[in-house]
Design a protein around this motif. Structure first.
Motif, PDB file in Angstrom:
ATOM      1  N   ILE A  75      26.978  36.909  31.743  1.00 60.21           N
ATOM      2  CA  ILE A  75      27.381  37.247  33.098  1.00 60.21           C
ATOM      3  C   ILE A  75      26.259  36.808  34.044  1.00 60.21           C
ATOM      4  O   ILE A  75      25.139  37.308  33.951  1.00 60.21           O
ATOM      5  N   ALA A  76      26.569  35.867  34.937  1.00 61.15           N
ATOM      6  CA  ALA A  76      25.545  35.253  35.771  1.00 61.15           C
ATOM      7  C   ALA A  76      25.511  35.816  37.189  1.00 61.15           C
ATOM      8  O   ALA A  76      24.589  35.503  37.946  1.00 61.15           O
ATOM      9  N   THR A  77      26.508  36.614  37.562  1.00 56.37           N
ATOM     10  CA  THR A  77      26.542  37.146  38.912  1.00 56.37           C
ATOM     11  C   THR A  77      25.489  38.237  39.097  1.00 56.37           C
ATOM     12  O   THR A  77      25.057  38.879  38.141  1.00 56.37           O
ATOM     13  N   TRP A  78      25.073  38.441  40.354  1.00 53.71           N
ATOM     14  CA  TRP A  78      24.131  39.522  40.652  1.00 53.71           C
ATOM     15  C   TRP A  78      24.825  40.874  40.676  1.00 53.71           C
ATOM     16  O   TRP A  78      24.185  41.914  40.644  1.00 53.71           O
ATOM     17  N   TRP A  79      26.130  40.878  40.746  1.00 55.86           N
ATOM     18  CA  TRP A  79      26.877  42.129  40.793  1.00 55.86           C
ATOM     19  C   TRP A  79      27.757  42.221  39.559  1.00 55.86           C
ATOM     20  O   TRP A  79      27.734  41.359  38.696  1.00 55.86           O
ATOM     21  N   ARG A  80      28.556  43.282  39.477  1.00 54.49           N
ATOM     22  CA  ARG A  80      29.401  43.439  38.295  1.00 54.49           C
ATOM     23  C   ARG A  80      30.598  42.495  38.360  1.00 54.49           C
ATOM     24  O   ARG A  80      31.020  42.053  39.432  1.00 54.49           O
ATOM     25  N   HIS A  81      31.156  42.213  37.196  1.00 55.04           N
ATOM     26  CA  HIS A  81      32.221  41.225  37.055  1.00 55.04           C
ATOM     27  C   HIS A  81      33.355  41.871  36.279  1.00 55.04           C
ATOM     28  O   HIS A  81      33.136  42.470  35.219  1.00 55.04           O
ATOM     29  N   ALA A  82      34.570  41.768  36.792  1.00 57.49           N
ATOM     30  CA  ALA A  82      35.714  42.487  36.221  1.00 57.49           C
ATOM     31  C   ALA A  82      36.347  41.736  35.064  1.00 57.49           C
ATOM     32  O   ALA A  82      36.519  40.518  35.110  1.00 57.49           O
ATOM     33  N   VAL A  83      36.698  42.490  34.019  1.00 54.18           N
ATOM     34  CA  VAL A  83      37.600  42.018  32.967  1.00 54.18           C
ATOM     35  C   VAL A  83      38.968  42.611  33.280  1.00 54.18           C
ATOM     36  O   VAL A  83      39.092  43.821  33.495  1.00 54.18           O
ATOM     37  N   ARG A  84      39.992  41.772  33.316  1.00 53.40           N
ATOM     38  CA  ARG A  84      41.318  42.227  33.730  1.00 53.40           C
ATOM     39  C   ARG A  84      42.343  42.064  32.613  1.00 53.40           C
ATOM     40  O   ARG A  84      42.125  41.306  31.656  1.00 53.40           O
ATOM     41  N   SER A  85      43.471  42.770  32.763  1.00 54.83           N
ATOM     42  CA  SER A  85      44.496  42.764  31.715  1.00 54.83           C
ATOM     43  C   SER A  85      45.270  41.458  31.675  1.00 54.83           C
ATOM     44  O   SER A  85      45.873  41.114  30.654  1.00 54.83           O
ATOM     45  N   GLU A  86      45.293  40.715  32.775  1.00 56.45           N
ATOM     46  CA  GLU A  86      45.949  39.419  32.860  1.00 56.45           C
ATOM     47  C   GLU A  86      45.048  38.477  33.655  1.00 56.45           C
ATOM     48  O   GLU A  86      44.171  38.944  34.392  1.00 56.45           O
ATOM     49  N   PRO A  87      45.262  37.166  33.559  1.00 49.64           N
ATOM     50  CA  PRO A  87      44.390  36.222  34.261  1.00 49.64           C
ATOM     51  C   PRO A  87      44.755  36.075  35.742  1.00 49.64           C
ATOM     52  O   PRO A  87      45.151  35.005  36.212  1.00 49.64           O
ATOM     53  N   THR A  88      44.613  37.149  36.473  1.00 45.97           N
ATOM     54  CA  THR A  88      44.836  37.175  37.907  1.00 45.97           C
ATOM     55  C   THR A  88      44.016  38.305  38.490  1.00 45.97           C
ATOM     56  O   THR A  88      43.842  39.356  37.850  1.00 45.97           O
ATOM     57  N   GLN A  89      43.519  38.112  39.701  1.00 43.23           N
ATOM     58  CA  GLN A  89      42.708  39.139  40.334  1.00 43.23           C
ATOM     59  C   GLN A  89      43.511  40.377  40.708  1.00 43.23           C
ATOM     60  O   GLN A  89      42.940  41.416  41.062  1.00 43.23           O
ATOM     61  N   TYR A  90      44.830  40.295  40.633  1.00 47.20           N
ATOM     62  CA  TYR A  90      45.676  41.428  40.977  1.00 47.20           C
ATOM     63  C   TYR A  90      46.001  42.306  39.769  1.00 47.20           C
ATOM     64  O   TYR A  90      46.644  43.345  39.912  1.00 47.20           O
ATOM     65  N   ALA A  91      45.569  41.895  38.596  1.00 48.70           N
ATOM     66  CA  ALA A  91      45.826  42.683  37.389  1.00 48.70           C
ATOM     67  C   ALA A  91      44.854  43.858  37.310  1.00 48.70           C
ATOM     68  O   ALA A  91      43.825  43.907  37.987  1.00 48.70           O
TER      69      ALA A  91
END
Length: 369
Positions: A75-91
């Protein structure tokens, strides 16, 4: 290479486990590459989802017979990064990952991009994570130890997700985290009381002999891996296409290599026009900016400079979000692409050198459009 229509993808994706039964596209380290200068797996405003495709191997080198089916991601971001149930930011968010966590990656799919141009999501144990701030890495500790380091040393690359550098081998304090794919010159070797070997680093992190890393955390780069490619070809030139976010190397009219890029972001645009390679380095510690925009990046791989204000083509480990502008003016490329471009461009860099200057007007031509 398999592709997935986005509508079919979303329609069928109830959970991450259901997707594990589908064909997966293996993740090459330091991707993306392509043999089609206009695409690179980027999605642009005029590209339909059916035209998305994942990166392919670079032209000059044949693709491996079998790429690893499972890799790792940092994980390269300075903040947290979401794992989602589907490959969309709306999941639904099923987990959060924080900076420098290392997670397994089982494949890559085209999904719903959270921002323009990058539709690639990685398949993880828990679901899907967008690729933009996940650095593909491997954990391949080196078994080689060079106990006697001859001057001026040798070039080495971090071969584990994170190498911990200390000012003394026995120090309990970590001075620097050095990331997978970064480059340093090894100038010394020493064994501690328990017989563990440590390398002392110099260029890429300090101008004089500096901190130590465990010898197993870096691999020696042999001279043949930095040997010139097509040395002396009379008509080498590079086109950097800002709109397409692509870089293509030509020999005459023939394209011989291409990769996705991230050019300069708003306020620090990559300068358009015709340039020449001015000088090259095997590595550089790049620092600059002010306040919240400040950065300090050790071990940046194989920068090729083409302006006197230090704009360069160079490797990247702080994001994996090629196809959109990110930089302070430089041209970000994957580390493997940076190494190829370093070897192919003129002037030829000797293995033992750190900085190689081009004679006036003799460096490889670079056209930014």
């Amino acid at each position: 290479m398999p592709t997935i229509n986005r509508r079919e993808f979303i329609k069928g994706a109830g959970t991450a486990l259901a997707w594990l039964a589908l064909p997966r596209i293996p993740i090459p380290i330091d991707q993306p590459f392509t043999d089609q200068p206009a695409s690179h797996g980027c999605r642009h405003s005029d590209a339909a989802p059916s035209e998305w495709r994942l990166p392919m191997a670079p032209l000059p080198a044949p693709a491996p017979e079998k790429l690893p089916s499972t890799s790792l991601g940092r994980i390269a971001t300075w903040w947290r990064h979401a794992v989602r149930s589907e490959p969309t930011q709306y999941a639904d968010v099923v987990a959060w990952k924080r900076r420098d966590e290392v997670i397994p990656l089982h494949g890559a799919v085209a999904g719903d991009p959270p921002w323009p141009n990058n539709p690639i999501w990685y398949v993880t144990d828990e679901g899907f994570i967008h690729s933009g701030y996940v650095q593909p890495v491997e954990n391949t500790p080196s078994a080689e130890v060079v106990a006697e380091v001859a001057e001026p040393g040798f070039w080495a690359q971090v071969c584990v997700p994170i190498a911990e550098a200390r000012w003394q081998p026995t120090s309990p304090y970590v001075g620097y985290k050095l990331y997978h794919g970064t480059i340093y010159r090894v100038v010394g070797a020493t064994a501690d009381e328990e017989g563990n070997w440590w390398y002392q680093l110099k260029e890429g992190i300090t101008y004089s002999p500096g901190p130590y890393v465990p010898a197993w955390s870096v691999r020696r780069i042999p001279p043949e891996e930095l040997a010139p490619i097509s040395s002396g070809h009379p008509d080498k030139w590079i086109q950097i296409n800002i709109e397409a976010q692509s870089l293509t190397c030509f020999e005459g009219e023939s394209a011989v290599f291409s990769t996705a890029i991230s050019s300069g972001a708003a306020g620090t645009r990559t300068p358009r026009g015709e340039h020449r390679v001015l000088y090259k380095r095997c590595t550089s510690r790049m620092a600059g900016g002010t306040d919240e925009d400040r950065y300090d990046l050790p071990g940046v791989a194989f920068p090729v400079y083409f302006t006197w204000s230090a704009v360069a083509i160079h490797g990247t480990y702080w994001h994996n979000d090629f196809c959109r502008p990110h930089s302070h003016g430089c041209v970000n490329v994957p580390n493997q692409a940076a190494q190829w471009i370093f070897r192919w461009t003129e002037p030829v860099a000797p293995y033992t050198g750190y900085k190689t200057d081009a004679a006036p007007g003799m460096g490889t031509r670079i056209v930014v459009v």
